[in-house]
Design an enzyme around this catalytic site. Structure first.
Site, PDB file in Angstrom:
ATOM      1  CD  GLU A 192       2.620  -3.986   3.959  1.00 26.59           C
ATOM      2  OE1 GLU A 192       3.010  -4.545   4.857  1.00 26.59           O
ATOM      3  OE2 GLU A 192       1.718  -4.091   2.997  1.00 26.59           O
ATOM      4  CE  LYS A 244       6.338 -11.797   5.568  1.00 24.83           C
ATOM      5  NZ  LYS A 244       5.632 -11.834   4.315  1.00 24.83           N
ATOM      6  N   GLY A 260      -2.015  -6.414  -1.508  1.00 25.37           N
ATOM      7  CA  GLY A 260      -2.872  -6.825   0.007  1.00 25.37           C
ATOM      8  C   GLY A 260      -3.390  -5.915   0.508  1.00 25.37           C
ATOM      9  NE  ARG A 261       0.752  -1.206   0.509  1.00 23.14           N
ATOM     10  CZ  ARG A 261       1.665  -1.892  -0.013  1.00 23.14           C
ATOM     11  NH1 ARG A 261       2.007  -2.952   0.681  1.00 23.14           N
ATOM     12  NH2 ARG A 261       2.731  -1.562  -0.675  1.00 23.14           N
ATOM     13  CE  LYS A 299      -1.247 -10.323  -4.344  1.00 27.45           C
ATOM     14  NZ  LYS A 299      -0.705  -8.926  -4.770  1.00 27.45           N
ATOM     15  CG  HIS A 345      -9.671  12.936  28.037  1.00 19.89           C
ATOM     16  ND1 HIS A 345      -9.864  13.813  29.240  1.00 19.89           N
ATOM     17  CD2 HIS A 345     -10.729  13.206  27.231  1.00 19.89           C
ATOM     18  CE1 HIS A 345     -10.692  14.627  28.842  1.00 19.89           C
ATOM     19  NE2 HIS A 345     -11.469  14.086  27.670  1.00 19.89           N
ATOM     20  CD  GLU A 385       2.892 -13.852  10.490  1.00 16.26           C
ATOM     21  OE1 GLU A 385       3.027 -14.202   9.314  1.00 16.26           O
ATOM     22  OE2 GLU A 385       3.581 -12.723  10.930  1.00 16.26           O
TER      23      GLU A 385
HETATM   24  O1  F6P Z   1       2.877  -7.670   5.523  1.00 17.29           O
HETATM   25  C1  F6P Z   1       3.488  -7.974   4.319  1.00 17.29           C
HETATM   26  C2  F6P Z   1       2.218  -8.617   3.668  1.00 17.29           C
HETATM   27  O2  F6P Z   1       2.664  -8.985   2.442  1.00 17.29           O
HETATM   28  C3  F6P Z   1       1.058  -7.625   3.252  1.00 17.29           C
HETATM   29  O3  F6P Z   1       1.555  -6.573   2.368  1.00 17.29           O
HETATM   30  C4  F6P Z   1      -0.005  -8.497   3.216  1.00 17.29           C
HETATM   31  O4  F6P Z   1      -1.180  -7.823   3.366  1.00 17.29           O
HETATM   32  C5  F6P Z   1       0.012  -9.511   4.378  1.00 17.29           C
HETATM   33  O5  F6P Z   1       1.580  -9.701   4.429  1.00 17.29           O
HETATM   34  C6  F6P Z   1      -0.703 -10.598   3.983  1.00 17.29           C
HETATM   35  O6  F6P Z   1      -0.137 -11.604   3.210  1.00 17.29           O
HETATM   36  P1  F6P Z   1      -1.000 -12.646   2.589  1.00 17.29           P
HETATM   37  O7  F6P Z   1      -2.318 -12.097   2.302  1.00 17.29           O
HETATM   38  O8  F6P Z   1      -0.251 -13.193   1.406  1.00 17.29           O
HETATM   39  O9  F6P Z   1      -1.171 -13.701   3.644  1.00 17.29           O
END
Ligand code: F6P
Length: 547
Positions: free
Chosen positions: A351, A510, A265-266, A205, A382, A211
């Site tokens: 979240e 972060k 995002g979620r 987003k 199990h 990452e």
């Molecule tokens: O974990 C925090 C967060 O902002 C989530 O809400 C989001 O889905 C994820 O990181 C990834 O963010 P982005 O889509 O901006 O890379």
């Protein structure tokens, strides 16, 4: 206002003392119509919440509580594009992504429906081009592998839905996921693919998540080493609200699929973040997936609370969490293809509602989000089900049971169904001392042996569960199910008076990681943190010295 401030709270609290003295088993004996009265359905999904320690009076109080909290109005505000995510000054319009009928929803005077349509059409055209082999890699070959690089909401939805809808997936393209910053994640994917036939989908987003950008840059380096800089445009696309940064990365504008900041995002797999899902199952099936979610949306908006599945899901949870003090909820899908659903719902629920400050900025003095965990049945049976049956904590269990499998072999499905249903019965009924004694006696045990073993063989029962009986997992039913959970999460947020749509809690780690990267790179002995953090950093530096 939160649920404790409503006039129903004290009355319900008092009634919960009475219900605490009743077992779910008693509630069934008292009411032969309990299943009919405490279950409801929409399309191919039945929601049975009868195996909970609640009665009609408790449900009536909970519904009145929802009314006192202006739930109807708050639902309308969300669908209408009011900026209910007030901490980030954003509307919350994932529902608009799956709405085919509404012609106009305005945010800041702009009709977002036009944008959504435009974005969907561009995505669909690209998806078709890749699936048809019209879109080619730099050497003229068709795309055989699609790699989604993204994390959190830019990963879990696609991962969950592509697995859940595997029977609908094109056999021509393999889908891979790189999410973790751990170099193993990308290395293992790169071993399986060839640059000439790979499309990397950078899903972010913000287009700034460390990452994702670290992985995207490593993927780009790998591709450029093999095919040269010019090939980037043929092997990368982006799903992002940040067109500028995607462009700077080297992705042509036409391959950047945007979405509005009114999509969290979620909650984003229904839009362009769902491109890998759309590519896997095709545009028509993706539309059915959206259609299923839209059916759930319309049901949520228009159905009376006593028959409204997401509202009932939330009321049952609130009841268990805030009146019976359960702290966790288990998601237990009896379908191998739903194996990533617990992971997906972990982010959605925790979240969204893992918050301890209310909408007035005050600390909260009641429990909010439950801990979500789970695994597919019967594997879970199990491993952790022992705790569900005999642990000291009561856990609300959601059993998700498709009636038909996409792989009906011999008696597998009947046995799977029997296992799922049996678990709901066992959790509720338990096993009395007398029943356990009779069983042990039947095995020929002596009185002394029985006396010793009996305490361990008793099951108290009275453990709550909900069951979703779903005809079959299809794009429609999956869409409905996930939308139910989204709305349940929203309703809980209303009861707890929290903003379910921000996630500031993920920021601190972060920020601190950035400082620690700097410390790990420096030649100095680190002393600026507490002694544990300093010790760990300095030890890592010593151990990595020989590299
Ligand atoms: O974990 C925090 C967060 O902002 C989530 O809400 C989001 O889905 C994820 O990181 C990834 O963010 P982005 O889509 O901006 O890379």
């Amino acid at each position: 206002m939160n649920f404790k401030e409503t006039s129903q709270y004290n009355l319900l609290k008092k009634h919960s003392v009475f219900l605490n003295g009743m077992s779910i088993k008693d509630l069934f004996s008292d009411n032969p119509k309990r299943f009919e009265e405490f279950s409801t359905s929409l399309g191919d999904i039945v929601f049975d919440y009868s195996k909970n320690q609640l009665d009609k009076k408790a449900m009536d109080f909970l519904i009145k509580m929802a009314e006192s909290l202006d739930l109807k109005l708050k639902i309308r505000d969300m669908f209408d594009g009011v900026k209910i995510n007030f901490t980030e000054k954003r509307a919350v319009l994932h529902t608009a992504l799956r709405d085919n009928l509404t012609k106009s929803i305005k945010v800041d005077g702009i009709n977002v429906i036009d944008d959504i349509k435009k974005n969907f059409d561009a995505m669909a055209e690209f998806v078709n081009d890749v699936r048809d082999g019209k879109f080619k890699g730099a050497t003229g070959e068709r795309i055989l592998d699609v790699v989604n690089i993204g994390i959190g909401g830019s990963y879990l939805g696609a991962k969950m839905a592509i697995e859940a809808l595997k029977p609908y997936k094109t056999p021509l393209i393999n889908f891979h996921f790189i999410s973790n910053i751990d170099g193993t994640d990308i290395s293992e994917v790169l071993k399986k693919i060839e640059p000439e036939t790979t499309l990397f989908v950078v899903a972010s987003k913000t287009f700034t998540t460390d990452e994702t950008m670290t992985n995207a840059n490593s993927a780009k380096k790998w591709l450029v080493e093999k095919l040269g800089e010019k090939a980037v445009k043929n092997h990368f696309c982006a799903l992002s609200t940040n067109k500028k940064l995607a462009g700077e990365f080297g992705i042509p504008e036409i391959q950047v699929f945007p979405f509005g900041d009114y999509v969290g995002g979620r909650y984003s797999m229904w839009g362009t973040i769902g491109l890998p899902i759309c590519m896997a199952i095709g545009v028509d099936n993706f539309k059915k997936f959206l259609g299923g979610a839209n059916l759930a949306d319309e049901h949520f908006r228009n159905t009376d609370f006593d028959k409204n599945i997401p509202v009932l899901m939330a009321l049952v949870s609130i009841w268990n969490i805030n009146f019976l003090e359960t702290v966790a909820e288990a998601v237990l899908p009896y379908d191998n293809y739903l194996k990533y659903l617990p992971l997906y719902l972990q982010q959605l629920v925790m979240e969204s509602n893992g918050k301890s400050v209310d909408k007035n900025g005050n600390p909260i003095k009641y429990q909010t989000s439950p801990i979500i965990f789970g695994d597919e049945g019967t594997n879970g049976q199990h491993s952790f089900y022992q705790l569900l049956h005999q642990g000291t904590e009561k856990i609300l269990c959601d059993f998700i049971i498709p009636v038909f499998s996409h792989n009906e072999i011999g008696e597998h499905q009947l046995k799977l169904l029997a296992n799922g249903i049996a678990q709901t019965e066992a959790l509720m009924k338990g096993k009395t001392k007398a029943e356990a004694e009779e069983e042990l006696r039947g095995q020929g045990m002596s009185d002394a042996e029985i006396k010793k073993l009996l305490p361990y063989k008793e099951f108290t029962g009275n453990r709550p569960s909900n069951t979703f009986l779903i005809k079959r997992i299809t794009p429609e039913t999956l869409g409905m199910l996930v939308a139910f959970y989204e709305h349940k999460t929203f309703v809980e947020g209303v009861f707890w008076d929290i903003n379910s749509f921000d996630q500031f809690g993920v920021e601190l780690g972060k920020q601190l990681a950035k400082n620690i990267v700097r410390d790990l790179k420096s030649d100095e002995i680190i002393t600026s943190h507490d002694s544990s953090t300093n010790g760990l950093i300095n030890m890592v530096k010593t151990l990595r010295e020989d590299m």
